[in-house]
Each structure stands twice: as structure tokens, then as C-alpha cells.
Motif scaffolding. Structure first.
Motif, PDB file in Angstrom:
ATOM      1  N   ALA A  21      -5.228   2.319   0.939  1.00 34.14           N
ATOM      2  CA  ALA A  21      -4.077   3.096   1.408  1.00 34.14           C
ATOM      3  C   ALA A  21      -4.524   4.437   1.992  1.00 34.14           C
ATOM      4  O   ALA A  21      -4.000   4.883   3.020  1.00 34.14           O
ATOM      5  CB  ALA A  21      -3.089   3.315   0.263  1.00 34.14           C
ATOM      6  N   VAL A  22      -5.497   5.074   1.346  1.00 37.95           N
ATOM      7  CA  VAL A  22      -6.015   6.347   1.865  1.00 37.95           C
ATOM      8  C   VAL A  22      -6.696   6.122   3.217  1.00 37.95           C
ATOM      9  O   VAL A  22      -6.480   6.875   4.177  1.00 37.95           O
ATOM     10  CB  VAL A  22      -7.001   6.985   0.864  1.00 37.95           C
ATOM     11  CG1 VAL A  22      -7.652   8.231   1.474  1.00 37.95           C
ATOM     12  CG2 VAL A  22      -6.290   7.350  -0.432  1.00 37.95           C
ATOM     13  N   MET A  63       0.814  -1.214   0.000  1.00 47.32           N
ATOM     14  CA  MET A  63       0.000   0.000   0.000  1.00 47.32           C
ATOM     15  C   MET A  63       0.850   1.267   0.000  1.00 47.32           C
ATOM     16  O   MET A  63       0.400   2.326  -0.417  1.00 47.32           O
ATOM     17  CB  MET A  63      -0.937  -0.002   1.210  1.00 47.32           C
ATOM     18  CG  MET A  63      -2.129  -0.942   1.072  1.00 47.32           C
ATOM     19  SD  MET A  63      -3.384  -0.667   2.345  1.00 47.32           S
ATOM     20  CE  MET A  63      -2.510  -1.236   3.789  1.00 47.32           C
ATOM     21  N   LEU A  64       2.082   1.158   0.482  1.00 51.96           N
ATOM     22  CA  LEU A  64       2.958   2.328   0.496  1.00 51.96           C
ATOM     23  C   LEU A  64       3.206   2.855  -0.912  1.00 51.96           C
ATOM     24  O   LEU A  64       3.428   4.052  -1.113  1.00 51.96           O
ATOM     25  CB  LEU A  64       4.285   1.977   1.165  1.00 51.96           C
ATOM     26  CG  LEU A  64       4.254   1.773   2.680  1.00 51.96           C
ATOM     27  CD1 LEU A  64       5.597   1.257   3.169  1.00 51.96           C
ATOM     28  CD2 LEU A  64       3.906   3.075   3.392  1.00 51.96           C
ATOM     29  N   LEU A  65       3.173   1.944  -1.891  1.00 49.20           N
ATOM     30  CA  LEU A  65       3.408   2.348  -3.273  1.00 49.20           C
ATOM     31  C   LEU A  65       2.168   2.974  -3.903  1.00 49.20           C
ATOM     32  O   LEU A  65       2.265   3.641  -4.933  1.00 49.20           O
ATOM     33  CB  LEU A  65       3.861   1.139  -4.099  1.00 49.20           C
ATOM     34  CG  LEU A  65       5.166   0.467  -3.648  1.00 49.20           C
ATOM     35  CD1 LEU A  65       5.453  -0.754  -4.517  1.00 49.20           C
ATOM     36  CD2 LEU A  65       6.326   1.450  -3.712  1.00 49.20           C
ATOM     37  N   GLU A  66       1.013   2.739  -3.296  1.00 47.68           N
ATOM     38  CA  GLU A  66      -0.234   3.237  -3.855  1.00 47.68           C
ATOM     39  C   GLU A  66      -0.484   4.703  -3.515  1.00 47.68           C
ATOM     40  O   GLU A  66      -1.081   5.439  -4.293  1.00 47.68           O
ATOM     41  CB  GLU A  66      -1.406   2.388  -3.340  1.00 47.68           C
ATOM     42  CG  GLU A  66      -1.414   0.950  -3.843  1.00 47.68           C
ATOM     43  CD  GLU A  66      -1.788   0.851  -5.307  1.00 47.68           C
ATOM     44  OE1 GLU A  66      -2.422   1.793  -5.820  1.00 47.68           O
ATOM     45  OE2 GLU A  66      -1.444  -0.167  -5.939  1.00 47.68           O
ATOM     46  N   GLN A  80      -2.036  15.397   1.827  1.00 46.27           N
ATOM     47  CA  GLN A  80      -2.216  14.350   0.811  1.00 46.27           C
ATOM     48  C   GLN A  80      -3.615  13.744   0.901  1.00 46.27           C
ATOM     49  O   GLN A  80      -4.262  13.484  -0.121  1.00 46.27           O
ATOM     50  CB  GLN A  80      -1.164  13.252   1.020  1.00 46.27           C
ATOM     51  CG  GLN A  80       0.266  13.691   0.774  1.00 46.27           C
ATOM     52  CD  GLN A  80       0.722  13.394  -0.650  1.00 46.27           C
ATOM     53  OE1 GLN A  80      -0.089  13.167  -1.541  1.00 46.27           O
ATOM     54  NE2 GLN A  80       2.023  13.402  -0.854  1.00 46.27           N
ATOM     55  N   VAL A  81      -4.083  13.507   2.121  1.00 46.45           N
ATOM     56  CA  VAL A  81      -5.418  12.930   2.298  1.00 46.45           C
ATOM     57  C   VAL A  81      -6.486  13.893   1.787  1.00 46.45           C
ATOM     58  O   VAL A  81      -7.434  13.487   1.101  1.00 46.45           O
ATOM     59  CB  VAL A  81      -5.668  12.585   3.782  1.00 46.45           C
ATOM     60  CG1 VAL A  81      -7.143  12.264   4.025  1.00 46.45           C
ATOM     61  CG2 VAL A  81      -4.810  11.398   4.201  1.00 46.45           C
ATOM     62  N   SER A  82      -6.343  15.163   2.105  1.00 50.75           N
ATOM     63  CA  SER A  82      -7.328  16.160   1.655  1.00 50.75           C
ATOM     64  C   SER A  82      -7.425  16.190   0.138  1.00 50.75           C
ATOM     65  O   SER A  82      -8.531  16.238  -0.429  1.00 50.75           O
ATOM     66  CB  SER A  82      -6.949  17.543   2.188  1.00 50.75           C
ATOM     67  OG  SER A  82      -7.004  17.571   3.598  1.00 50.75           O
ATOM     68  N   ARG A  83      -6.274  16.144  -0.526  1.00 50.57           N
ATOM     69  CA  ARG A  83      -6.282  16.155  -1.994  1.00 50.57           C
ATOM     70  C   ARG A  83      -6.889  14.871  -2.549  1.00 50.57           C
ATOM     71  O   ARG A  83      -7.647  14.898  -3.525  1.00 50.57           O
ATOM     72  CB  ARG A  83      -4.858  16.345  -2.531  1.00 50.57           C
ATOM     73  CG  ARG A  83      -4.324  17.759  -2.375  1.00 50.57           C
ATOM     74  CD  ARG A  83      -3.088  17.974  -3.230  1.00 50.57           C
ATOM     75  NE  ARG A  83      -1.964  17.173  -2.762  1.00 50.57           N
ATOM     76  CZ  ARG A  83      -1.091  17.581  -1.848  1.00 50.57           C
ATOM     77  NH1 ARG A  83      -1.221  18.786  -1.294  1.00 50.57           N
ATOM     78  NH2 ARG A  83      -0.085  16.811  -1.482  1.00 50.57           N
ATOM     79  N   ALA A  84      -6.566  13.744  -1.923  1.00 48.72           N
ATOM     80  CA  ALA A  84      -7.077  12.462  -2.415  1.00 48.72           C
ATOM     81  C   ALA A  84      -8.595  12.382  -2.292  1.00 48.72           C
ATOM     82  O   ALA A  84      -9.285  11.884  -3.189  1.00 48.72           O
ATOM     83  CB  ALA A  84      -6.425  11.315  -1.647  1.00 48.72           C
ATOM     84  N   LEU A 144       0.448   7.634   2.884  1.00 44.28           N
ATOM     85  CA  LEU A 144       0.635   6.541   3.837  1.00 44.28           C
ATOM     86  C   LEU A 144       2.094   6.452   4.264  1.00 44.28           C
ATOM     87  O   LEU A 144       2.395   6.219   5.441  1.00 44.28           O
ATOM     88  CB  LEU A 144       0.165   5.222   3.219  1.00 44.28           C
ATOM     89  CG  LEU A 144       0.268   3.983   4.108  1.00 44.28           C
ATOM     90  CD1 LEU A 144      -0.479   4.179   5.423  1.00 44.28           C
ATOM     91  CD2 LEU A 144      -0.260   2.747   3.375  1.00 44.28           C
ATOM     92  N   LYS A 145       2.984   6.651   3.320  1.00 47.47           N
ATOM     93  CA  LYS A 145       4.412   6.657   3.657  1.00 47.47           C
ATOM     94  C   LYS A 145       4.729   7.808   4.609  1.00 47.47           C
ATOM     95  O   LYS A 145       5.460   7.631   5.596  1.00 47.47           O
ATOM     96  CB  LYS A 145       5.245   6.781   2.378  1.00 47.47           C
ATOM     97  CG  LYS A 145       6.751   6.856   2.614  1.00 47.47           C
ATOM     98  CD  LYS A 145       7.500   6.935   1.294  1.00 47.47           C
ATOM     99  CE  LYS A 145       7.160   8.205   0.538  1.00 47.47           C
ATOM    100  NZ  LYS A 145       7.922   8.328  -0.733  1.00 47.47           N
ATOM    101  N   ASP A 146       4.158   8.971   4.331  1.00 45.21           N
ATOM    102  CA  ASP A 146       4.422  10.139   5.178  1.00 45.21           C
ATOM    103  C   ASP A 146       3.920   9.932   6.605  1.00 45.21           C
ATOM    104  O   ASP A 146       4.619  10.248   7.574  1.00 45.21           O
ATOM    105  CB  ASP A 146       3.760  11.388   4.578  1.00 45.21           C
ATOM    106  CG  ASP A 146       4.466  11.870   3.320  1.00 45.21           C
ATOM    107  OD1 ASP A 146       5.675  11.613   3.192  1.00 45.21           O
ATOM    108  OD2 ASP A 146       3.801  12.489   2.465  1.00 45.21           O
ATOM    109  N   ILE A 147       2.711   9.386   6.744  1.00 43.47           N
ATOM    110  CA  ILE A 147       2.170   9.239   8.102  1.00 43.47           C
ATOM    111  C   ILE A 147       2.870   8.107   8.847  1.00 43.47           C
ATOM    112  O   ILE A 147       3.013   8.161  10.079  1.00 43.47           O
ATOM    113  CB  ILE A 147       0.637   9.022   8.066  1.00 43.47           C
ATOM    114  CG1 ILE A 147       0.045   9.225   9.468  1.00 43.47           C
ATOM    115  CG2 ILE A 147       0.279   7.649   7.532  1.00 43.47           C
ATOM    116  CD1 ILE A 147       0.307  10.568  10.087  1.00 43.47           C
ATOM    117  N   ALA A 148       3.350   7.095   8.120  1.00 43.34           N
ATOM    118  CA  ALA A 148       4.127   6.042   8.776  1.00 43.34           C
ATOM    119  C   ALA A 148       5.419   6.625   9.347  1.00 43.34           C
ATOM    120  O   ALA A 148       5.820   6.315  10.480  1.00 43.34           O
ATOM    121  CB  ALA A 148       4.431   4.917   7.789  1.00 43.34           C
TER     122      ALA A 148
END
Length: 353
Positions: free
Chosen positions: A61-62, A1-4, A43-47, A8-12
Motif C-alpha cells: 500500500a505504501v 490495500m486502502l484499509l492498510e 503519510q508516506v514520510s511518516r511510514a 493510499l486513500k488520500d492519494i487516490a
């Protein structure tokens, strides 16, 4: 999911940095964690502004990113105030996803974790301040989630093995939500409501193991062959402590006429109540004490029992439990619970440290 999804990478990274900051005190880690947290939020807001519900893995992932946004607030008190907002956002996201996605709500194992995580955090935010009207749970979502989670991933396994996040029965969680909601009301509940809740609580109380269940040899805990027994014992203790805490609140709200009155907010039941005595006995149990201190589930029952204790010995046990869990998990919310209880104990005149 990190690639999607980059969020998700940022919050991890944000959660990792926040955890390490708590463990080491390194301020650069806190700053880095907050920077990654801010990026993930953007990123979440844009998604969400233009999400495609046909992209299942991307949507997973979102959704996972949103859950980590509220988890970050458990480690970093600077973002703790955002937790209710993220929990409500996660609830809305799952509701919209159910309406728009063609996939089953539990199509993948990760979905059970998502549903349970959101449901538990909604519960946690509701009961976090049992006598203060703040977070309002979405009871329709709770009912929907409970219905979805009835489908077991491992039909032949125990309920505990089928619950990777919550760790105690969903029906018990629903009862606790209802009791805490009564604690937040400004007037005494109607008698028929209290009778129904007491009847249901009596059924749960009968499931609490006998007093002797905590008297086994200390060495038994460390035997590898007893891993299943330890897991079963832990599940019993976790469930029992939640039952006892909820039962204590129910007894109190049944006797109180204005539970949410600020002047009486922490005037809790007598420490000699059977619930307090049994809970303290379980917390001293060598068979589960170490495992319990490593689990985030312990905080809320400890908080409620902590309101009621009034002897230096019992206060020391509650304090040790929260401090040990903090030192194990580095979750700053444990310190928040402890600070609240220290204030209560000081008002009671219990100053022994």
C-alpha cells in the motif's frame, strides 16, 4: 490495500480530484486534490521513517501510494515538478524492499504493476526532454527491474499481455534510454558506440510492419470479433512508433557534433526522413488511431516526430493527436508537450492553425 494505509486513500482521492478538475475546470476540486496530495505525502514520510518489512500488504500500500504521487503530477501541473523526486523515491523504496523483504519481488500481481510503473516513469522522465540534461536514470535499477520482469505472469500469453503498464519490449526501452542519454551529451559519441547502437536499431527496424498494414477497411476496427487483432495491431503500432522515434534520434545524434547545444536543441532531422514518413503513416492508420489516442504511451513518439515535421498538414496531425489524447485522458502533460512543439513550429515559421 486502502484499509492498510490511509495515505493510499488520500492519494487516490487526490488523483481523482485532479482529473475531475482538468475535465471540469472546477477550482474547488483542484484545491481539494492538492490538500489530499499533501496529506498523502506526509503519510508516506511518516511510514517510511519506521517501516516494518514483514508487513507485506502494508508495504504494498505504501509503495502504491508513492506511484500515485508521481501520477498526480501528470494531471496537475502544480505538482508536476515533484514527479522526478517521487520517481527517485519509488526506485529507492523498491531497492530497499528487495534487500529487506523476505517475499519474492513478484509475489503478487500488483508487484508487476509496481515494477513496470516505476520503470516506465523512470524512462519517461529521462526521455521527456531528450536534449536537456535534467533527470538522471538509475540504470542499475533498470537492469534489476528488467531481470525481475522476465518472469512472465502468463507464460502462454503474448509479451503485450504480460506487460500491463509499459506496452512495448523492455529491451527496446533500454536501447531508447541509451540513445537519449547520448542526445544529452555535450560531445559526439565514439564511433564504436554508434556502430553498436545502429546495429541493434537495425534489428528493431526490421520488426516494423510493411507499409500496407495500415490500409485495411476502416470498418474492421469496430467488429467485436477482431478484438485480439486490434490488440495485436495496437501493440505493433506502439512498438513501431517508439522504434521510429528512437531511430530518428539516433540518426540525428550520429550526424550532430553538439546535440545538447541550446542553440541547436530543436534542429531536428529532415522531415523527409523515412522514419518521419512511416510514423505519420502509422498515426493516420484508422485501425489503431482511436486506441492510440486513449493511451499515454503515445505522447513521447508524437513529441519526437513533432520536432521533425515542417508541413502544415503534418503539424496538424501531430497537434490533433496530442489534443485528442488530452481530451480523452485529461492528462495535462499532453498540453505541455503541445506547448513545447508549438514553440518549435513557430521558430520554424509554421504558423498555420
Amino acid at each position: 490495500m486502502l484499509l492498510e494505509f490511509d495515505g493510499l486513500k488520500d492519494i487516490a482521492l487526490a488523483c481523482g480530484a485532479a482529473h475531475l478538475h482538468t475535465a471540469t475546470g472546477n477550482m474547488q476540486l483542484q484545491e481539494a486534490g492538492f490538500a489530499y496530495y499533501s496529506r498523502a505525502t506526509s503519510q508516506v514520510s511518516r511510514a517510511l521513517s519506521n517501516i516494518d518489512w514483514s508487513r507485506d500488504q502494508y508495504n504494498d500500500a505504501v509503495s502504491m501510494t508513492v506511484t500515485f504521487l508521481y501520477i498526480h503530477g501528470l494531471f496537475d501541473m502544480g505538482t508536476n515538478k515533484d514527479v522526478p523526486k517521487h520517481v527517485n523515491g519509488a526506485i529507492q523504496l523498491m531497492n530497499v524492499r528487495c534487500r529487506n523483504s523476505h517475499s519474492s519481488p513478484l509475489a503478487r500481481p500488483i508487484h508487476r504493476i509496481l515494477w513496470e510503473s516505476i520503470l516506465y516513469q523512470m524512462f519517461r522522465q529521462t526521455v521527456r526532454h531528450p536534449f536537456t540534461i535534467d533527470f538522471q536514470p538509475d540504470l542499475d535499477f533498470a537492469t534489476k527491474a528488467e531481470s525481475i520482469l522476465r518472469s512472465l505472469a502468463f507464460p502462454d500469453a503474448s509479451l503485450a499481455d504480460n506487460s500491463p503498464v509499459i506496452g512495448f519490449p523492455l529491451k527496446l526501452q533500454k536501447l531508447m534510454l541509451e540513445i537519449v542519454q547520448l542526445c544529452k551529451t555535450l560531445s559526439r559519441p565514439e564511433d564504436h558506440v554508434l556502430r553498436r547502437l545502429h546495429k541493434e536499431m537495425k534489428q528493431w527496424e526490421t520488426s516494423i510492419p510493411d507499409d500496407g498494414c495500415c490500409s485495411d477497411d476502416d470498418n474492421e476496427v469496430g467488429i467485436p470479433g477482431n478484438r485480439k487483432q486490434r490488440a495485436r495491431s495496437f501493440y505493433e503500432h506502439s512498438t513501431s512508433l517508439h522504434i521510429l522515434a528512437a531511430s530518428l534520434l539516433l540518426d540525428w545524434v550520429s550526424k550532430s557534433t553538439a546535440v545538447s547545444d541550446p542553440a541547436r536543441r530543436h534542429v531536428t532531422p529532415c522531415s523527409e526522413s523515412w522514419q518521419v514518413g512511416r510514423a505519420l503513416q502509422i498515426m493516420r492508420c484508422s485501425r489503431a488511431k482511436e486506441d492510440w489516442s486513449k493511451c499515454y504511451l503515445g505522447s513521447w513518439p508524437t513529441l519526437v516526430i513533432g520536432y521533425a515535421v515542417d508541413s502544415p498538414e503534418d503539424v496538424a496531425l501531430i497537434r490533433e493527436d496530442l489534443e485528442h489524447r488530452y481530451q480523452t485522458l485529461y492528462c495535462r502533460e499532453e498540453l505541455s508537450f503541445l506547448a513545447e512543439l508549438e514553440d518549435v513550429w513557430q521558430k520554424k515559421g509554421i504558423l498555420v492553425r
